[in-house]
Design a protein around this motif. Structure first.
Motif, PDB file in Angstrom:
ATOM      1  N   GLN A 128     -51.393 -30.694  63.073  1.00 28.30           N
ATOM      2  CA  GLN A 128     -52.302 -31.260  61.902  1.00 28.30           C
ATOM      3  C   GLN A 128     -53.111 -30.526  61.552  1.00 28.30           C
ATOM      4  O   GLN A 128     -53.748 -29.611  62.156  1.00 28.30           O
ATOM      5  N   SER A 129     -53.355 -30.332  60.117  1.00 27.11           N
ATOM      6  CA  SER A 129     -54.258 -29.536  59.535  1.00 27.11           C
ATOM      7  C   SER A 129     -55.277 -30.462  58.665  1.00 27.11           C
ATOM      8  O   SER A 129     -54.728 -31.273  57.689  1.00 27.11           O
ATOM      9  N   THR A 130     -56.556 -29.975  58.627  1.00 25.52           N
ATOM     10  CA  THR A 130     -57.478 -30.836  57.972  1.00 25.52           C
ATOM     11  C   THR A 130     -58.290 -29.638  57.186  1.00 25.52           C
ATOM     12  O   THR A 130     -58.998 -28.647  57.974  1.00 25.52           O
ATOM     13  N   ILE A 131     -58.599 -29.768  55.780  1.00 28.08           N
ATOM     14  CA  ILE A 131     -59.464 -29.216  55.029  1.00 28.08           C
ATOM     15  C   ILE A 131     -60.648 -29.814  54.461  1.00 28.08           C
ATOM     16  O   ILE A 131     -60.223 -30.855  53.822  1.00 28.08           O
ATOM     17  N   THR A 132     -61.670 -29.642  54.543  1.00 27.26           N
ATOM     18  CA  THR A 132     -62.731 -30.664  53.892  1.00 27.26           C
ATOM     19  C   THR A 132     -63.764 -29.226  53.455  1.00 27.26           C
ATOM     20  O   THR A 132     -64.321 -28.460  53.846  1.00 27.26           O
ATOM     21  N   SER A 133     -64.103 -29.795  52.203  1.00 28.52           N
ATOM     22  CA  SER A 133     -65.261 -29.308  51.535  1.00 28.52           C
ATOM     23  C   SER A 133     -66.520 -30.069  51.049  1.00 28.52           C
ATOM     24  O   SER A 133     -66.002 -31.336  50.802  1.00 28.52           O
ATOM     25  N   SER A 134     -67.703 -29.465  50.913  1.00 33.42           N
ATOM     26  CA  SER A 134     -68.685 -30.647  50.621  1.00 33.42           C
ATOM     27  C   SER A 134     -69.685 -29.645  49.832  1.00 33.42           C
ATOM     28  O   SER A 134     -69.999 -28.559  50.285  1.00 33.42           O
ATOM     29  N   VAL A 135     -70.583 -30.111  49.137  1.00 38.08           N
ATOM     30  CA  VAL A 135     -71.486 -29.527  48.254  1.00 38.08           C
ATOM     31  C   VAL A 135     -72.923 -30.659  48.143  1.00 38.08           C
ATOM     32  O   VAL A 135     -72.412 -31.711  48.201  1.00 38.08           O
ATOM     33  N   LYS A 136     -74.177 -29.894  48.189  1.00 35.98           N
ATOM     34  CA  LYS A 136     -75.163 -30.801  48.104  1.00 35.98           C
ATOM     35  C   LYS A 136     -76.387 -30.105  47.226  1.00 35.98           C
ATOM     36  O   LYS A 136     -76.574 -29.207  47.553  1.00 35.98           O
ATOM     37  N   ASP A 188     -64.114 -27.478  43.306  1.00 32.75           N
ATOM     38  CA  ASP A 188     -62.813 -27.566  42.496  1.00 32.75           C
ATOM     39  C   ASP A 188     -61.744 -26.859  43.496  1.00 32.75           C
ATOM     40  O   ASP A 188     -61.686 -25.866  43.753  1.00 32.75           O
ATOM     41  N   HIS A 189     -60.852 -27.982  43.993  1.00 32.81           N
ATOM     42  CA  HIS A 189     -60.053 -27.399  45.087  1.00 32.81           C
ATOM     43  C   HIS A 189     -60.294 -26.519  45.878  1.00 32.81           C
ATOM     44  O   HIS A 189     -59.850 -25.318  46.118  1.00 32.81           O
ATOM     45  N   HIS A 190     -61.336 -26.876  46.696  1.00 32.18           N
ATOM     46  CA  HIS A 190     -61.848 -26.074  47.824  1.00 32.18           C
ATOM     47  C   HIS A 190     -62.396 -24.655  47.278  1.00 32.18           C
ATOM     48  O   HIS A 190     -62.710 -23.803  48.183  1.00 32.18           O
ATOM     49  N   THR A 191     -62.918 -24.680  45.926  1.00 34.30           N
ATOM     50  CA  THR A 191     -63.739 -23.327  45.332  1.00 34.30           C
ATOM     51  C   THR A 191     -65.030 -24.084  44.899  1.00 34.30           C
ATOM     52  O   THR A 191     -65.165 -24.918  44.238  1.00 34.30           O
ATOM     53  N   MET A 192     -66.074 -23.532  45.666  1.00 27.10           N
ATOM     54  CA  MET A 192     -67.237 -24.161  45.570  1.00 27.10           C
ATOM     55  C   MET A 192     -68.126 -23.140  44.781  1.00 27.10           C
ATOM     56  O   MET A 192     -67.973 -21.694  44.958  1.00 27.10           O
ATOM     57  N   THR A 240     -76.585 -26.748  49.083  1.00 24.44           N
ATOM     58  CA  THR A 240     -75.889 -26.477  50.315  1.00 24.44           C
ATOM     59  C   THR A 240     -74.252 -26.530  50.019  1.00 24.44           C
ATOM     60  O   THR A 240     -73.868 -27.675  49.557  1.00 24.44           O
ATOM     61  N   GLY A 241     -73.540 -25.657  50.551  1.00 24.38           N
ATOM     62  CA  GLY A 241     -71.988 -25.721  50.564  1.00 24.38           C
ATOM     63  C   GLY A 241     -71.429 -25.622  51.734  1.00 24.38           C
ATOM     64  O   GLY A 241     -71.959 -24.842  52.541  1.00 24.38           O
ATOM     65  N   GLN A 242     -70.315 -26.140  52.119  1.00 19.07           N
ATOM     66  CA  GLN A 242     -69.732 -26.262  53.327  1.00 19.07           C
ATOM     67  C   GLN A 242     -68.154 -26.305  53.289  1.00 19.07           C
ATOM     68  O   GLN A 242     -67.688 -27.367  52.387  1.00 19.07           O
ATOM     69  N   PHE A 243     -67.573 -25.505  53.895  1.00 20.83           N
ATOM     70  CA  PHE A 243     -66.127 -25.408  53.851  1.00 20.83           C
ATOM     71  C   PHE A 243     -65.296 -25.328  55.186  1.00 20.83           C
ATOM     72  O   PHE A 243     -65.786 -24.196  56.081  1.00 20.83           O
ATOM     73  N   VAL A 244     -64.671 -26.358  55.743  1.00 21.49           N
ATOM     74  CA  VAL A 244     -64.428 -26.541  57.114  1.00 21.49           C
ATOM     75  C   VAL A 244     -62.811 -26.657  57.042  1.00 21.49           C
ATOM     76  O   VAL A 244     -62.268 -27.456  56.254  1.00 21.49           O
ATOM     77  N   THR A 245     -62.190 -25.684  58.190  1.00 23.70           N
ATOM     78  CA  THR A 245     -60.743 -25.886  58.245  1.00 23.70           C
ATOM     79  C   THR A 245     -60.386 -26.282  59.611  1.00 23.70           C
ATOM     80  O   THR A 245     -60.913 -25.608  60.607  1.00 23.70           O
ATOM     81  N   ASP A 246     -59.730 -27.287  59.944  1.00 20.96           N
ATOM     82  CA  ASP A 246     -59.319 -27.713  61.436  1.00 20.96           C
ATOM     83  C   ASP A 246     -57.838 -27.611  61.585  1.00 20.96           C
ATOM     84  O   ASP A 246     -57.200 -28.302  60.728  1.00 20.96           O
TER      85      ASP A 246
END
Length: 161
Positions: free
Chosen positions: A21-29, A134-138, A151-157
């Motif tokens: 299982q692979s999860t990729i999450t990106s967020s900006v604030k 945009d597609h995990h490019t912040m 704040t920017g965050q990129f998480v790969t699980d």
């Protein structure tokens, strides 16, 4: 013999299958700070100490200390001190720190009040500050913004069971 070969083929170990299982999450604030003021009012304090002295004050019931209070600041009675036994060592110390007066009305914007510790900050302005995702490019751009938090965050699980 053919039956024995068939039975032997069924007993041969096979490849194991597992879950991946692979999860990729990106967020900006983008956060703009609000105007704020913090004030700490300093209280009054009085201290007296000594050895081989005699203190007297105008009021026989008190040896120095606080009296009536006006605008949050007490009146202080300072005692007089005399050496108890002449020629011997003595020490006498008294200190008084007058606290901040209590304001009678709300402070005027932009003025410094009568407080010992006062911190005031203006509200933030976003200006040309921007965040894009945009597609995990912040992209986080401060631009002309003041009082902003980006704040920017990129998480790969990755999970293998």
């Amino acid at each position: 013999m053919k039956k024995l070969l068939l039975l032997a083929a069924l007993c041969v170990p096979t490849a194991g299958f597992c879950d991946i299982q692979s999860t990729i999450t990106s967020s900006v604030k983008l956060e703009s700070l609000s105007a704020a003021t913090s004030a700490d009012k300093l209280g009054s304090s009085y201290s007296i100490s000594g050895t081989n002295i005699t203190t007297t004050s105008g009021d026989a019931a008190s040896v120095g200390g606080f009296g009536s209070v006006t605008n949050g600041v007490p009146a202080v009675t300072m005692p007089s001190a005399t050496q108890t036994t002449a020629g011997e060592t003595f020490s006498f110390t008294q200190s008084y720190l007058e606290g901040d007066a209590t304001a009678g009305s709300a402070p005027t914007v932009g003025t410094v009040g009568n407080f010992s510790d006062l911190t005031s900050t203006a509200q933030g302005s976003v200006g040309t500050a921007a965040v894009t995702l945009d597609h995990h490019t912040m992209s986080l751009t401060g631009g002309t913004g003041t009082g902003v938090v980006l704040t920017g965050q990129f998480v790969t699980d990755l999970t293998v069971d």
